[in-house]
Design a protein around this motif. Structure first.
Motif, PDB file in Angstrom:
ATOM      1  N   VAL A  54      49.570 103.144  34.307  1.00  0.00           N
ATOM      2  CA  VAL A  54      48.740 102.061  33.770  1.00  0.00           C
ATOM      3  C   VAL A  54      49.672 100.934  33.332  1.00  0.00           C
ATOM      4  O   VAL A  54      50.593 101.169  32.544  1.00  0.00           O
ATOM      5  CB  VAL A  54      47.894 102.528  32.568  1.00  0.00           C
ATOM      6  N   SER A  55      49.461  99.745  33.869  1.00  0.00           N
ATOM      7  CA  SER A  55      50.257  98.609  33.404  1.00  0.00           C
ATOM      8  C   SER A  55      49.470  97.894  32.307  1.00  0.00           C
ATOM      9  O   SER A  55      48.266  97.662  32.431  1.00  0.00           O
ATOM     10  CB  SER A  55      50.584  97.642  34.549  1.00  0.00           C
ATOM     11  N   VAL A  56      50.157  97.581  31.213  1.00  0.00           N
ATOM     12  CA  VAL A  56      49.586  96.813  30.109  1.00  0.00           C
ATOM     13  C   VAL A  56      50.440  95.557  29.976  1.00  0.00           C
ATOM     14  O   VAL A  56      51.517  95.586  29.389  1.00  0.00           O
ATOM     15  CB  VAL A  56      49.593  97.633  28.801  1.00  0.00           C
ATOM     16  N   PHE A  57      49.961  94.481  30.569  1.00  0.00           N
ATOM     17  CA  PHE A  57      50.757  93.252  30.608  1.00  0.00           C
ATOM     18  C   PHE A  57      49.830  92.051  30.537  1.00  0.00           C
ATOM     19  O   PHE A  57      49.012  91.831  31.432  1.00  0.00           O
ATOM     20  CB  PHE A  57      51.592  93.187  31.891  1.00  0.00           C
ATOM     21  N   LEU A  58      49.957  91.292  29.473  1.00  0.00           N
ATOM     22  CA  LEU A  58      49.155  90.085  29.299  1.00  0.00           C
ATOM     23  C   LEU A  58      49.837  88.970  30.092  1.00  0.00           C
ATOM     24  O   LEU A  58      50.799  88.364  29.637  1.00  0.00           O
ATOM     25  CB  LEU A  58      49.052  89.731  27.821  1.00  0.00           C
ATOM     26  N   ASN A  59      49.327  88.754  31.278  1.00  0.00           N
ATOM     27  CA  ASN A  59      49.992  87.910  32.271  1.00  0.00           C
ATOM     28  C   ASN A  59      49.761  86.423  32.007  1.00  0.00           C
ATOM     29  O   ASN A  59      48.658  85.908  32.246  1.00  0.00           O
ATOM     30  CB  ASN A  59      49.458  88.287  33.660  1.00  0.00           C
ATOM     31  N   PRO A  60      50.778  85.700  31.566  1.00  0.00           N
ATOM     32  CA  PRO A  60      50.571  84.280  31.232  1.00  0.00           C
ATOM     33  C   PRO A  60      50.237  83.410  32.435  1.00  0.00           C
ATOM     34  O   PRO A  60      49.606  82.358  32.278  1.00  0.00           O
ATOM     35  CB  PRO A  60      51.916  83.871  30.601  1.00  0.00           C
ATOM     36  N   LEU A  61      50.630  83.839  33.641  1.00  0.00           N
ATOM     37  CA  LEU A  61      50.409  83.000  34.820  1.00  0.00           C
ATOM     38  C   LEU A  61      48.938  82.815  35.153  1.00  0.00           C
ATOM     39  O   LEU A  61      48.567  81.861  35.837  1.00  0.00           O
ATOM     40  CB  LEU A  61      51.123  83.590  36.044  1.00  0.00           C
ATOM     41  N   PRO A  94      55.827  95.654  30.155  1.00  0.00           N
ATOM     42  CA  PRO A  94      57.016  94.799  30.195  1.00  0.00           C
ATOM     43  C   PRO A  94      56.875  93.537  29.348  1.00  0.00           C
ATOM     44  O   PRO A  94      55.767  93.079  29.065  1.00  0.00           O
ATOM     45  CB  PRO A  94      57.104  94.426  31.677  1.00  0.00           C
ATOM     46  N   GLU A  95      58.008  92.978  28.953  1.00  0.00           N
ATOM     47  CA  GLU A  95      58.029  91.656  28.340  1.00  0.00           C
ATOM     48  C   GLU A  95      57.834  90.614  29.445  1.00  0.00           C
ATOM     49  O   GLU A  95      58.076  90.885  30.634  1.00  0.00           O
ATOM     50  CB  GLU A  95      59.368  91.421  27.630  1.00  0.00           C
ATOM     51  N   VAL A  96      57.449  89.417  29.065  1.00  0.00           N
ATOM     52  CA  VAL A  96      57.212  88.345  30.044  1.00  0.00           C
ATOM     53  C   VAL A  96      58.481  88.056  30.836  1.00  0.00           C
ATOM     54  O   VAL A  96      58.445  87.911  32.068  1.00  0.00           O
ATOM     55  CB  VAL A  96      56.700  87.066  29.347  1.00  0.00           C
ATOM     56  N   LEU A  97      59.629  88.016  30.176  1.00  0.00           N
ATOM     57  CA  LEU A  97      60.880  87.698  30.872  1.00  0.00           C
ATOM     58  C   LEU A  97      61.327  88.826  31.806  1.00  0.00           C
ATOM     59  O   LEU A  97      62.105  88.586  32.728  1.00  0.00           O
ATOM     60  CB  LEU A  97      61.988  87.366  29.874  1.00  0.00           C
ATOM     61  N   GLU A  98      60.847  90.026  31.564  1.00  0.00           N
ATOM     62  CA  GLU A  98      61.147  91.122  32.480  1.00  0.00           C
ATOM     63  C   GLU A  98      60.413  90.915  33.805  1.00  0.00           C
ATOM     64  O   GLU A  98      60.968  91.155  34.877  1.00  0.00           O
ATOM     65  CB  GLU A  98      60.726  92.461  31.850  1.00  0.00           C
ATOM     66  N   MET A  99      59.185  90.446  33.715  1.00  0.00           N
ATOM     67  CA  MET A  99      58.390  90.188  34.926  1.00  0.00           C
ATOM     68  C   MET A  99      58.719  88.846  35.559  1.00  0.00           C
ATOM     69  O   MET A  99      58.710  88.705  36.788  1.00  0.00           O
ATOM     70  CB  MET A  99      56.902  90.248  34.580  1.00  0.00           C
ATOM     71  N   TYR A 100      58.999  87.869  34.725  1.00  0.00           N
ATOM     72  CA  TYR A 100      59.273  86.514  35.227  1.00  0.00           C
ATOM     73  C   TYR A 100      60.550  85.972  34.596  1.00  0.00           C
ATOM     74  O   TYR A 100      60.499  85.253  33.592  1.00  0.00           O
ATOM     75  CB  TYR A 100      58.114  85.560  34.896  1.00  0.00           C
ATOM     76  N   PRO A 101      61.709  86.336  35.155  1.00  0.00           N
ATOM     77  CA  PRO A 101      62.959  85.762  34.655  1.00  0.00           C
ATOM     78  C   PRO A 101      62.903  84.226  34.741  1.00  0.00           C
ATOM     79  O   PRO A 101      62.122  83.671  35.514  1.00  0.00           O
ATOM     80  CB  PRO A 101      64.015  86.328  35.618  1.00  0.00           C
ATOM     81  N   GLU A 102      63.720  83.575  33.962  1.00  0.00           N
ATOM     82  CA  GLU A 102      63.679  82.108  33.905  1.00  0.00           C
ATOM     83  C   GLU A 102      63.907  81.458  35.264  1.00  0.00           C
ATOM     84  O   GLU A 102      63.484  80.329  35.501  1.00  0.00           O
ATOM     85  CB  GLU A 102      64.708  81.598  32.889  1.00  0.00           C
ATOM     86  N   SER A 103      64.559  82.165  36.155  1.00  0.00           N
ATOM     87  CA  SER A 103      64.840  81.610  37.491  1.00  0.00           C
ATOM     88  C   SER A 103      63.664  81.776  38.455  1.00  0.00           C
ATOM     89  O   SER A 103      63.718  81.303  39.593  1.00  0.00           O
ATOM     90  CB  SER A 103      66.068  82.299  38.087  1.00  0.00           C
ATOM     91  N   SER A 104      62.579  82.448  38.033  1.00  0.00           N
ATOM     92  CA  SER A 104      61.458  82.725  38.934  1.00  0.00           C
ATOM     93  C   SER A 104      60.789  81.437  39.411  1.00  0.00           C
ATOM     94  O   SER A 104      60.492  80.550  38.623  1.00  0.00           O
ATOM     95  CB  SER A 104      60.407  83.593  38.229  1.00  0.00           C
ATOM     96  N   CYS A 105      60.540  81.376  40.720  1.00  0.00           N
ATOM     97  CA  CYS A 105      59.863  80.192  41.275  1.00  0.00           C
ATOM     98  C   CYS A 105      59.007  80.566  42.488  1.00  0.00           C
ATOM     99  O   CYS A 105      58.722  79.727  43.339  1.00  0.00           O
ATOM    100  CB  CYS A 105      60.869  79.104  41.630  1.00  0.00           C
ATOM    101  N   SER A 106      58.615  81.837  42.576  1.00  0.00           N
ATOM    102  CA  SER A 106      57.826  82.309  43.719  1.00  0.00           C
ATOM    103  C   SER A 106      56.438  82.743  43.253  1.00  0.00           C
ATOM    104  O   SER A 106      56.296  83.386  42.214  1.00  0.00           O
ATOM    105  CB  SER A 106      58.521  83.503  44.397  1.00  0.00           C
ATOM    106  N   TYR A 107      55.439  82.390  44.061  1.00  0.00           N
ATOM    107  CA  TYR A 107      54.052  82.705  43.720  1.00  0.00           C
ATOM    108  C   TYR A 107      53.316  83.191  44.958  1.00  0.00           C
ATOM    109  O   TYR A 107      53.714  82.913  46.079  1.00  0.00           O
ATOM    110  CB  TYR A 107      53.344  81.467  43.155  1.00  0.00           C
ATOM    111  N   VAL A 108      52.224  83.906  44.733  1.00  0.00           N
ATOM    112  CA  VAL A 108      51.383  84.378  45.827  1.00  0.00           C
ATOM    113  C   VAL A 108      50.004  83.758  45.665  1.00  0.00           C
ATOM    114  O   VAL A 108      49.410  83.821  44.580  1.00  0.00           O
ATOM    115  CB  VAL A 108      51.276  85.913  45.824  1.00  0.00           C
TER     116      VAL A 108
END
Length: 283
Positions: A54-61, A94-108
């Motif tokens: 079960v993933s528990v992640f409040l996804n800001p995106l 996960p923390e937000v930075l674990e899922m989306y490091p500051e260098s992240s720039c890819s989206y689906v």
């Protein structure tokens, strides 16, 4: 109590061990603050798989400007208790930075299916949903992933994404879980005052009325939408966001009901936006 895992590599390591034993893995993606609806997904996953994540992640995106990210309810300890009681084996938080490091720039992004319904008013929402789910599918490598039919557009979008991008997993839709009085279970129900909670029953009431008419032969979409609209407008605390009758697969609007359709509504009760729907299948 079951412990939450916070790092991607820890999840991958555990899943790889399960896969070496030829165990089937189910995934239930959530944003936390779990309720009976979420539990029903976990229950189904436990029945159909050897191990369940079960993933528990409040996804800001998936939250746009002026949406409720900051006040969205959170209670990890309670979530862990629900997961343990339901029989989940691992909770990924996960923390937000674990899922989306500051260098992240890819989206689906999934086009067409995301233009109407909730996507019309929430333009970044489904890009955020599809991006986080793509990451979770790669991290967990599930055989099956479970989603509630209350978020009908999300379910259709995810199924399309999985098909188009050749993900090697099955998407399982699970029935809407309701309170005894008919209100669809939602983490956002906690926002409702006592008076608003009572007013929110108009969503299910209006859909039941439309469903009854359809079962008795009504096939004119405009007439059915008008009936739903009039019913909702009879409640002074309700403000309609949308009422749509669409093809259940491609989500395109229909004038006449000649195939399986999705009847979906979004309504503000006070400041809280609630969604509900039903699928009508022609015999």
């Amino acid at each position: 109590m079951i412990n939450a895992v916070h790092k991607i590599e820890e999840v991958k390591k555990q899943v790889n061990e399960w896969k070496k034993q030829n165990l089937k893995v189910g995934l239930v993606p959530t944003m936390g603050y779990l309720h009976e609806g979420h539990k029903s997904l976990i229950d189904r996953a436990v029945k159909e798989n050897d191990k369940v994540v079960v993933s528990v992640f409040l996804n800001p995106l998936q939250f746009g400007e002026n949406e409720d990210l900051d006040k969205y309810p959170r209670d990890l300890e309670r979530d862990l208790e629900v997961c343990e009681k339901a029989g989940a084996n691992l909770v990924f938080n996960p923390e937000v930075l674990e899922m989306y490091p500051e260098s992240s720039c890819s989206y689906v992004n999934v086009e067409n299916l995301t233009k109407g319904l909730c996507g019309a008013k929430r333009p970044v929402h489904f890009r955020g949903v599809c991006t986080v789910l793509t990451k979770l599918f790669h991290i967990v490598s599930p055989d099956k992933a479970y989603f509630g039919e209350k978020d009908a557009q999300q379910l259709a979008v995810v199924k399309k994404m999985v098909k188009d991008l050749n993900f090697n997993l099955e998407i399982v839709g699970c029935p809407i879980i309701r309170e005894e009085d008919g209100l669809a279970k939602s983490s956002r129900n906690i926002y409702l005052s006592k008076e608003e909670r009572k007013a929110a029953l108009i969503l299910n009431k209006s859909l039941k009325k439309a469903n009854s008419l359809m079962e008795n032969g009504e096939r004119n979409a405009a007439k059915l939408k008008e009936i739903i609209e009039n019913e909702i407008n009879s409640e002074t605390l309700a403000k309609i966001d949308y009422i749509e009758i669409v093809d259940s697969e491609n989500l395109e609007k229909l004038d006449k009901i000649e195939k399986t359709v999705l009847v979906a509504i979004a309504v503000y009760i006070g400041k809280t936006r609630l969604i509900d729907n039903f699928t009508f299948k022609l015999n």
